[in-house]
Design a protein around this motif. Structure first.
Motif, PDB file in Angstrom:
ATOM      1  N   UNK A 219       8.795  -2.825   6.767  1.00  0.00           N
ATOM      2  CA  UNK A 219       7.805  -2.344   7.747  1.00  0.00           C
ATOM      3  C   UNK A 219       7.569  -0.954   8.048  1.00  0.00           C
ATOM      4  N   UNK A 220       8.526  -0.198   7.502  1.00  0.00           N
ATOM      5  CA  UNK A 220       8.533   1.307   7.554  1.00  0.00           C
ATOM      6  C   UNK A 220       7.176   1.863   7.191  1.00  0.00           C
ATOM      7  N   UNK A 221       6.764   1.199   6.054  1.00  0.00           N
ATOM      8  CA  UNK A 221       5.328   1.555   5.564  1.00  0.00           C
ATOM      9  C   UNK A 221       4.499   0.377   5.709  1.00  0.00           C
ATOM     10  N   UNK A 222       3.058   0.758   5.978  1.00  0.00           N
ATOM     11  CA  UNK A 222       2.275  -0.493   6.292  1.00  0.00           C
ATOM     12  C   UNK A 222       1.178  -0.583   5.160  1.00  0.00           C
ATOM     13  N   UNK A 223       0.630  -1.795   5.135  1.00  0.00           N
ATOM     14  CA  UNK A 223      -0.654  -1.902   4.467  1.00  0.00           C
ATOM     15  C   UNK A 223      -1.534  -1.812   5.375  1.00  0.00           C
TER      16      UNK A 223
ATOM     17  N   UNK B 233      -1.309   1.363  -0.230  1.00  0.00           N
ATOM     18  CA  UNK B 233      -0.060   0.370  -0.004  1.00  0.00           C
ATOM     19  C   UNK B 233      -0.409  -0.936   0.231  1.00  0.00           C
ATOM     20  N   UNK B 234       0.132  -1.896  -0.411  1.00  0.00           N
ATOM     21  CA  UNK B 234      -0.265  -3.213  -0.519  1.00  0.00           C
ATOM     22  C   UNK B 234       0.830  -3.839   0.483  1.00  0.00           C
ATOM     23  N   UNK B 235       0.638  -5.108   0.822  1.00  0.00           N
ATOM     24  CA  UNK B 235       1.432  -6.077   1.497  1.00  0.00           C
ATOM     25  C   UNK B 235       3.043  -6.006   1.193  1.00  0.00           C
ATOM     26  N   UNK B 236       3.115  -6.036  -0.077  1.00  0.00           N
ATOM     27  CA  UNK B 236       4.453  -6.356  -0.699  1.00  0.00           C
ATOM     28  C   UNK B 236       5.201  -4.946  -0.280  1.00  0.00           C
ATOM     29  N   UNK B 237       4.838  -3.756  -0.467  1.00  0.00           N
ATOM     30  CA  UNK B 237       5.379  -2.589  -0.062  1.00  0.00           C
ATOM     31  C   UNK B 237       5.851  -2.529   1.535  1.00  0.00           C
TER      32      UNK B 237
ATOM     33  N   UNK C 201      -9.920  -5.657   4.600  1.00  0.00           N
ATOM     34  CA  UNK C 201      -8.825  -6.733   4.270  1.00  0.00           C
ATOM     35  C   UNK C 201      -7.652  -5.781   3.871  1.00  0.00           C
ATOM     36  N   UNK C 202      -6.689  -6.210   3.800  1.00  0.00           N
ATOM     37  CA  UNK C 202      -5.303  -5.525   3.260  1.00  0.00           C
ATOM     38  C   UNK C 202      -5.393  -5.963   1.769  1.00  0.00           C
ATOM     39  N   UNK C 203      -4.465  -5.072   0.980  1.00  0.00           N
ATOM     40  CA  UNK C 203      -4.419  -5.523  -0.473  1.00  0.00           C
ATOM     41  C   UNK C 203      -2.975  -6.237  -0.385  1.00  0.00           C
ATOM     42  N   UNK C 204      -3.161  -7.349  -1.171  1.00  0.00           N
ATOM     43  CA  UNK C 204      -1.879  -8.096  -1.273  1.00  0.00           C
ATOM     44  C   UNK C 204      -0.790  -7.711  -2.074  1.00  0.00           C
TER      45      UNK C 204
ATOM     46  N   UNK D 137     -10.199   0.172  -9.055  1.00  0.00           N
ATOM     47  CA  UNK D 137      -8.991  -0.094  -8.519  1.00  0.00           C
ATOM     48  C   UNK D 137      -8.081  -0.535  -9.142  1.00  0.00           C
ATOM     49  N   UNK D 138      -6.982   0.015  -9.433  1.00  0.00           N
ATOM     50  CA  UNK D 138      -5.792  -0.721 -10.378  1.00  0.00           C
ATOM     51  C   UNK D 138      -4.941  -1.033  -9.552  1.00  0.00           C
ATOM     52  N   UNK D 139      -4.209  -2.310  -9.838  1.00  0.00           N
ATOM     53  CA  UNK D 139      -3.159  -2.586  -8.762  1.00  0.00           C
ATOM     54  C   UNK D 139      -1.888  -2.850  -9.826  1.00  0.00           C
TER      55      UNK D 139
END
Length: 320
Positions: free
Chosen positions: A227-231, A217-221, A177-180, A248-250
């Protein structure tokens, strides 16, 4: 093959600052993951948290997990299991309000150590967000403000144990998965491995290292950076031996924070991917969608958010 990025923060204020910042930039752009050492969190505190976490699992969680395994007949499965994970977990919420006092079987020592630990993690998260701003050419504090909403960020810790698994080829510790959310800070077991990320269609181990903090990095970043940085997709492989600890601290946007690509980054790009064009949503709406689609690709989630028929009041980003 390139080696997994391990970055020391001790040189941030010295002659090596530019090199350190370049390493962070490269990791964000090409990996979506990196491992921090010399991050400023006391090793003594980390050792205490690890000892108390493992003790809590033995005392309060292990028997429950064994009963769940027996109840579902997981030790005897003959084909791949795709609808559950080989993990024992509970969730601690820190911000905007804490639920630590409501968890019934936590010792006072554990509560106190975790509170101290997550206070340090929160400082580290906010430092990292500003370092990302610097690398992206955004004004200092932009990402923190983008996450803020009306009540500040959501910050919580998923406490997980991955016990020895008799069928590791058939059951994942945690499915891919990717993190939300926003920025994830992981304190993982330094002896038992299992965490892997997907890079260039290859699964790569995230190396266990004593006293390190793994960042991803999560989806929001991904959305905010246009899209420069990707989850990045990641998973946990169950192991036949050893119990793997994971905290895991979110550090996530506030529930009512409005998420969209930073205008300064949209202007910089000659061509913005269609995926992010016109993308604006409330973080809580994204989380509701993610809850049912966590183990699927992120791109359809972004498309679905664009298609949602609701009006978002896009005032200025709330300031701290």
């Amino acid at each position: 093959m390139e080696s997994f990025p391990v970055i020391s923060l001790e040189n941030l204020n010295g002659e090596e600052r530019a090199t350190t910042m370049e390493k962070i930039k490269d990791a964000c752009e090409n990996w979506g993951f990196f491992e921090l050492v010399n991050h400023g969190i006391s090793h003594e505190l980390m050792d205490k948290v690890e000892k108390l976490t493992k003790g809590h699992y033995k005392k309060c969680m292990e028997q429950r997990f064994k009963e769940m395994v027996a109840g579902k007949g997981l030790e005897a499965v003959q084909s791949e299991v795709n609808d559950l994970d080989w993990e024992s977990t509970f969730f601690l919420r820190h911000l905007p309000t804490s639920n630590m006092s409501e968890i019934p079987d936590l010792d006072d020592d554990y509560r106190k150590a975790m509170k101290e630990f997550v206070t340090e993690l929160e400082k580290l998260a906010e430092l990292l967000l500003d370092l990302l701003c610097e690398n992206l050419g955004l004004e200092k504090g932009y990402l923190k403000k983008a996450f803020y909403g009306s009540q500040g960020p959501n910050f919580g810790t998923k406490v997980s144990n991955y016990p020895p698994c008799p069928k590791p080829d058939l059951i994942k510790g945690l499915r891919a998965h990717t993190d939300a959310g926003g920025l994830i800070l992981l304190f993982q077991d330094d002896k038992v491995s299992g965490l892997q990320l997907l890079k260039d269609d290859q699964w790569i181990d995230v190396p266990p290292m004593r006293h390190s903090i793994v960042i991803n990095l999560g989806d929001q970043l991904e959305v905010i950076t246009n899209g420069k940085y990707k989850s990045v997709m990641h998973r946990v492989i169950a192991q036949p031996d050893g119990n793997r600890m994971s905290l895991a601290s979110f550090y996530n946007p506030g529930s009512d924070a409005v998420i969209y690509p930073a205008p300064a980054l949209v202007e910089k790009e000659k061509e913005t991917s269609e995926l992010y064009t016109g993308l604006k949503f409330v973080f809580d709406d994204y989380m509701k969608l993610y809850a049912g689609l966590k183990f699927q690709a992120k791109e359809p989630r972004f498309v679905a958010m664009k298609e949602m028929e609701h009006t978002v009041n896009l005032g200025p980003i709330a300031t701290v």
